[in-house]
Design a protein around this motif. Sequence first.
Motif, mmCIF file in Angstrom:
data_model
loop_
_atom_site.group_PDB
_atom_site.id
_atom_site.type_symbol
_atom_site.label_atom_id
_atom_site.label_comp_id
_atom_site.label_asym_id
_atom_site.label_seq_id
_atom_site.Cartn_x
_atom_site.Cartn_y
_atom_site.Cartn_z
ATOM 1 N N ALA A 13 -7.606 4.081 10.439
ATOM 2 C CA ALA A 13 -6.675 3.902 9.331
ATOM 3 C C ALA A 13 -5.345 4.603 9.622
ATOM 4 O O ALA A 13 -4.281 4.116 9.268
ATOM 5 N N ALA A 14 -5.426 5.742 10.306
ATOM 6 C CA ALA A 14 -4.198 6.484 10.620
ATOM 7 C C ALA A 14 -3.307 5.697 11.575
ATOM 8 O O ALA A 14 -2.099 5.937 11.634
ATOM 9 N N ASP A 15 -3.898 4.777 12.333
ATOM 10 C CA ASP A 15 -3.105 3.995 13.281
ATOM 11 C C ASP A 15 -2.377 2.836 12.630
ATOM 12 O O ASP A 15 -1.540 2.196 13.261
ATOM 13 N N TYR A 16 -2.702 2.547 11.379
ATOM 14 C CA TYR A 16 -2.014 1.460 10.697
ATOM 15 C C TYR A 16 -0.548 1.839 10.550
ATOM 16 O O TYR A 16 -0.236 2.961 10.145
ATOM 17 N N PRO A 17 0.364 0.920 10.885
ATOM 18 C CA PRO A 17 1.786 1.305 10.915
ATOM 19 C C PRO A 17 2.390 1.546 9.533
ATOM 20 O O PRO A 17 3.402 2.238 9.435
ATOM 21 N N GLY A 18 1.795 0.978 8.471
ATOM 22 C CA GLY A 18 2.372 1.170 7.140
ATOM 23 C C GLY A 18 1.494 2.071 6.293
ATOM 24 O O GLY A 18 0.760 2.905 6.807
ATOM 25 N N ALA A 19 1.564 1.888 4.973
ATOM 26 C CA ALA A 19 0.698 2.605 4.047
ATOM 27 C C ALA A 19 -0.500 1.706 3.803
ATOM 28 O O ALA A 19 -0.355 0.619 3.246
ATOM 29 N N LEU A 20 -1.714 2.119 4.222
ATOM 30 C CA LEU A 20 -2.821 1.158 4.284
ATOM 31 C C LEU A 20 -3.240 0.620 2.914
ATOM 32 O O LEU A 20 -3.526 -0.553 2.795
ATOM 33 N N GLY A 21 -3.252 1.407 1.888
ATOM 34 C CA GLY A 21 -3.552 0.899 0.534
ATOM 35 C C GLY A 21 -4.822 0.089 0.444
ATOM 36 O O GLY A 21 -5.568 0.009 1.411
ATOM 37 N N PRO A 22 -5.109 -0.529 -0.698
ATOM 38 C CA PRO A 22 -6.364 -1.254 -0.832
ATOM 39 C C PRO A 22 -6.428 -2.484 0.074
ATOM 40 O O PRO A 22 -5.457 -3.211 0.234
ATOM 41 N N THR A 23 -7.594 -2.668 0.699
ATOM 42 C CA THR A 23 -7.839 -3.858 1.521
ATOM 43 C C THR A 23 -9.081 -4.543 0.967
ATOM 44 O O THR A 23 -10.142 -3.919 0.869
#
Lengths: 251, 251
Positions: A13-23
């Motif tokens: 999740a930390a590697d996601y470039p944006g704000a991960l938020g609900p998926t």
Amino acid sequence: MSDTVFDLPSSRAADYPGALGPTIGVLGGMGPAATADFYAKLIRATPATTDQEHLRVIIWSDPTTPDRTRALLEGGTDPTPWLVYGARVLAAGGADVIAVPCNTAHAFLPAVVERVGVPLVHMIEQTSRHLAALRPPVRKVGLLATTGTVRARLYETWLATAGIALLVPDSTSQAEEVMAAIRSIKAGKDDRGLLARAARRLVDRDARAIIAGCTEIPLGLETGQLPVPVVDPTQVLAEAVIAHARGGGLN
Amino acid sequence: MSDTVFDLPSSRAADYPGALGPTIGVLGGMGPAATADFYAKLIRATPATTDQEHLRVIIWSDPTTPDRTRALLEGGTDPTPWLVYGARVLAAGGADVIAVPCNTAHAFLPAVVERVGVPLVHMIEQTSRHLAALRPPVRKVGLLATTGTVRARLYETWLATAGIALLVPDSTSQAEEVMAAIRSIKAGKDDRGLLARAARRLVDRDARAIIAGCTEIPLGLETGQLPVPVVDPTQVLAEAVIAHARGGGLN
């Protein structure tokens, strides 16, 4: 099947470039057209004026999942391992809640949730809550669904807790109208007459609402054809998923 | 971002309970309605009479991916990290080919493919091949697309190899008709008049086919409104994906 196959490093999740938020995870393909219909309903029900305001969604659509009705009624292959596999793909992809736009599959979901550990927005529970909230109150509802869903008493159990009685088609109407129509829709055909006829028989027996309780049925039965409301669990599920994502959580 | 974040143990495919077969990855959400439309087209274009004959699909729909046109024209946030992340989720979920139902995103795909190592069914390449195969031959086609797709010369480059010249709207029509209509469709509205007007201007300049070159455009421009064929790259992509899955491979 190992329970850790799909575990990913916690750095994911930390590697996601944006704000991960609900998926939102969608365990679908049962059938594929019903999944596409659910996804379109989810998009339409989301208040958004730009792409960026829409929900992040991951969909695992595996139409080769063994037939749910056949597994429940005829000792066919148990679809649970397929559902567990798909739920793990969704969890590995970051889904923090799972929606399953297939009524009959709900008979197998307790075992899936237990093994995968991602919460479920339960379509049948949400639909029962929706029916219980109708005003004036409805005490008897009719169900158009697969024979698997009918026999597994999925709606019956949830509705009983809300004091609502369930009417199901007689065995001839179930086989020759409801199941015939569902198979026809899955084959890309359309036979609205069959479903409308089965629904009218339930209204004649005092059903004050009809549950379009197989994800194929809303594709083949238009609301407005009947003197009572038709409740589409796929639509109820879409709205429940959006409420969950916007912070309402599961309720 | 580590290149191995999404690597899963090689036992993954072996854990699938059935015969894994081709799995189509869809990198979507740009916008979400276009992804839902592509998925519905993929299902409709698949020859199948039961659920089990349909393709296994995994969709990563991330509408928060930064605006592609803004990145190309105005120095907006580069969407590449979002696309790489999504492609890795798809690869980790077992996708053996990736389709991207967003024309403008194709400007960023070479870097994505290089980093993820899953082959792409290239929508713009496939559309150019489709146009080159039209009989009688078409030598001039018009493009309705985002200003990003137009300026990145995505279609121009592929069509040139087929000896087809590309006509694009003048800057006023591009801004006030095409982009206005695309934004309106993304906001859930509809303004078919704008796109039809822009298309007619291209036909007046001798375009003998129109490319509906933004995935939102087929949602707002009906074929049959124009005296020349309208080619829908989303439909071409769906058919190319099916051909790939049925063993034709990429061509």
